[in-house]
Motif scaffolding. Structure first.
Motif, PDB file in Angstrom:
ATOM      1  N   TRP A 139       0.827  -1.211   0.000  1.00  0.00           N
ATOM      2  CA  TRP A 139       0.000   0.000   0.000  1.00  0.00           C
ATOM      3  C   TRP A 139       0.860   1.259   0.000  1.00  0.00           C
ATOM      4  CZ3 TRP A 139      -3.603  -2.800   3.811  1.00  0.00           C
ATOM      5  CH2 TRP A 139      -4.767  -3.208   3.156  1.00  0.00           C
ATOM      6  N   ILE A 140       1.872   1.285   0.844  1.00  0.00           N
ATOM      7  CA  ILE A 140       2.729   2.469   0.923  1.00  0.00           C
ATOM      8  C   ILE A 140       3.497   2.672  -0.380  1.00  0.00           C
ATOM      9  CG2 ILE A 140       4.708   3.477   2.114  1.00  0.00           C
ATOM     10  CD1 ILE A 140       3.757   2.095   4.653  1.00  0.00           C
ATOM     11  N   GLY A 141       4.057   1.593  -0.924  1.00  0.00           N
ATOM     12  CA  GLY A 141       4.780   1.712  -2.186  1.00  0.00           C
ATOM     13  C   GLY A 141       3.894   2.174  -3.332  1.00  0.00           C
ATOM     14  N   ALA A 142       2.674   1.640  -3.415  1.00  0.00           N
ATOM     15  CA  ALA A 142       1.757   2.054  -4.487  1.00  0.00           C
ATOM     16  C   ALA A 142       1.329   3.506  -4.315  1.00  0.00           C
ATOM     17  CB  ALA A 142       0.545   1.132  -4.504  1.00  0.00           C
ATOM     18  N   ALA A 143       1.096   3.948  -3.081  1.00  0.00           N
ATOM     19  CA  ALA A 143       0.723   5.347  -2.843  1.00  0.00           C
ATOM     20  C   ALA A 143       1.860   6.287  -3.221  1.00  0.00           C
ATOM     21  CB  ALA A 143       0.341   5.530  -1.373  1.00  0.00           C
ATOM     22  N   ILE A 144       3.093   5.896  -2.914  1.00  0.00           N
ATOM     23  CA  ILE A 144       4.241   6.713  -3.306  1.00  0.00           C
ATOM     24  C   ILE A 144       4.365   6.780  -4.828  1.00  0.00           C
ATOM     25  CG2 ILE A 144       6.763   6.826  -3.230  1.00  0.00           C
ATOM     26  CD1 ILE A 144       6.658   5.722  -0.432  1.00  0.00           C
ATOM     27  N   LEU A 145       4.055   5.680  -5.496  1.00  0.00           N
ATOM     28  CA  LEU A 145       4.062   5.695  -6.965  1.00  0.00           C
ATOM     29  C   LEU A 145       3.053   6.689  -7.522  1.00  0.00           C
ATOM     30  CD1 LEU A 145       4.443   1.947  -8.049  1.00  0.00           C
ATOM     31  CD2 LEU A 145       5.966   3.832  -8.591  1.00  0.00           C
ATOM     32  N   VAL A 146       1.873   6.702  -6.970  1.00  0.00           N
ATOM     33  CA  VAL A 146       0.845   7.637  -7.448  1.00  0.00           C
ATOM     34  C   VAL A 146       1.291   9.078  -7.226  1.00  0.00           C
ATOM     35  CG1 VAL A 146      -1.520   8.415  -7.106  1.00  0.00           C
ATOM     36  CG2 VAL A 146      -1.010   5.974  -7.140  1.00  0.00           C
ATOM     37  N   ILE A 147       1.848   9.371  -6.056  1.00  0.00           N
ATOM     38  CA  ILE A 147       2.308  10.727  -5.776  1.00  0.00           C
ATOM     39  C   ILE A 147       3.444  11.129  -6.718  1.00  0.00           C
ATOM     40  CG2 ILE A 147       3.368  12.198  -4.027  1.00  0.00           C
ATOM     41  CD1 ILE A 147       1.921  10.549  -1.917  1.00  0.00           C
ATOM     42  N   GLY A 148       4.400  10.222  -6.931  1.00  0.00           N
ATOM     43  CA  GLY A 148       5.496  10.522  -7.847  1.00  0.00           C
ATOM     44  C   GLY A 148       5.033  10.731  -9.279  1.00  0.00           C
TER      45      GLY A 148
END
Length: 259
Positions: free
Chosen positions: A186-195
């Motif tokens: 979840w954290i990795g996917a959320a960081i991907l969306v923000i990036g």
């Protein structure tokens, strides 16, 4: 400067997010055994996308991979596919973003081309994040359903539809809860969306303003239908004889003194 900083920050976040979903995909602790009111404490079982493991109180751990695909639920296979697609999209997006960095000079590449590449990389990274969130959330929903309909007294129901994971069946069927891999995903996917969003926003600052105005004089080129008006004013005629006469007159009145 702001566009370059936003682009670099988005690129770094994208790398971090791709590393997060790769780590989550390879982890085994997607679903861990719920130890609350568990009568059996000598055996601890957990499972992931690729294998299930059993750890004993003595410290010995045994893992068994899923040898067949046909025996697995369709939802688990869909989660695998979503995570792999997310990793592929994220890796391609990061690769494109490297060549699109404004702080790096790649031959005679113009800023408009880099802006287009940055936008493409941002869209791919956002799609990777969406795939990661969808895959992790689908697996979490599978755990929730298994937890609600599985007790230590009924038996016969397992999270993957079998007789239990880790060799526990019958009246001692374990219940599973969220594992660390879900939170990493979840954290990795959320960081991907923000990036990805940051790179998409940086794309607008990298292109030149088409409506930019410059102060200067207006100039209108002459067209083919332009008619020029000729000058009809009379011009005085030039008389060459006057010059000749004047020259002869000056010559006639000249005096020379000889010594």
């Amino acid at each position: 400067m702001a566009a370059t900083l936003c682009q670099v920050m988005g690129f770094l976040l994208s790398l971090l997010g791709v590393a997060g979903i790769i780590a989550a995909t390879g982890m085994d602790q997607w679903a861990t055994e719920d130890l609350f009111d568990n009568p059996v404490t000598a055996v601890y079982s957990y499972s992931g996308l690729w294998r299930s493991c059993v750890r004993q109180s003595s410290g010995f751990t045994e893992c068994r991979p899923y040898f067949t695909i046909l025996g697995l639920p369709a939802l688990l296979q869909a989660v695998r596919a979503l995570m792999i697609v997310g990793i592929v999209f994220g890796a391609i997006g990061c690769l494109i973003a490297i060549f699109a960095l404004k702080c790096l000079k790649m031959g005679n590449m113009e800023d408009n081309i880099k802006a287009t590449m940055t936008l493409t990389a941002g869209i791919l990274v956002v799609l990777a994040g969406v795939c990661g969130i969808a895959g992790v959330s689908a697996f979490a929903n599978l755990i929730v359903q298994s937890f609600r309909f599985t007790t230590y007294a009924d038996g016969g129901f397992s999270m993957f539809g079998g007789g239990g994971i880790g060799g526990l069946t019958g009246a001692l069927t374990p219940r599973y809860t969220f594992g660390p891999a879900l939170f990493v995903g979840w954290i990795g996917a959320a960081i991907l969306v923000i990036g990805g969003i940051m790179m998409c926003l940086a794309c607008r600052g990298m292109t030149a303003d088409k409506h930019q105005r410059y102060d200067g004089m207006a100039y209108k080129a002459a067209s083919q239908h332009t008619i020029y008006k000729s000058d009809i004013r009379p011009r005085p005629a030039y008389n060459d004889s006057y010059k000749a006469q004047s020259v002869e007159g000056r010559q006639s009145h000249q005096r020379f003194d000889y010594v």
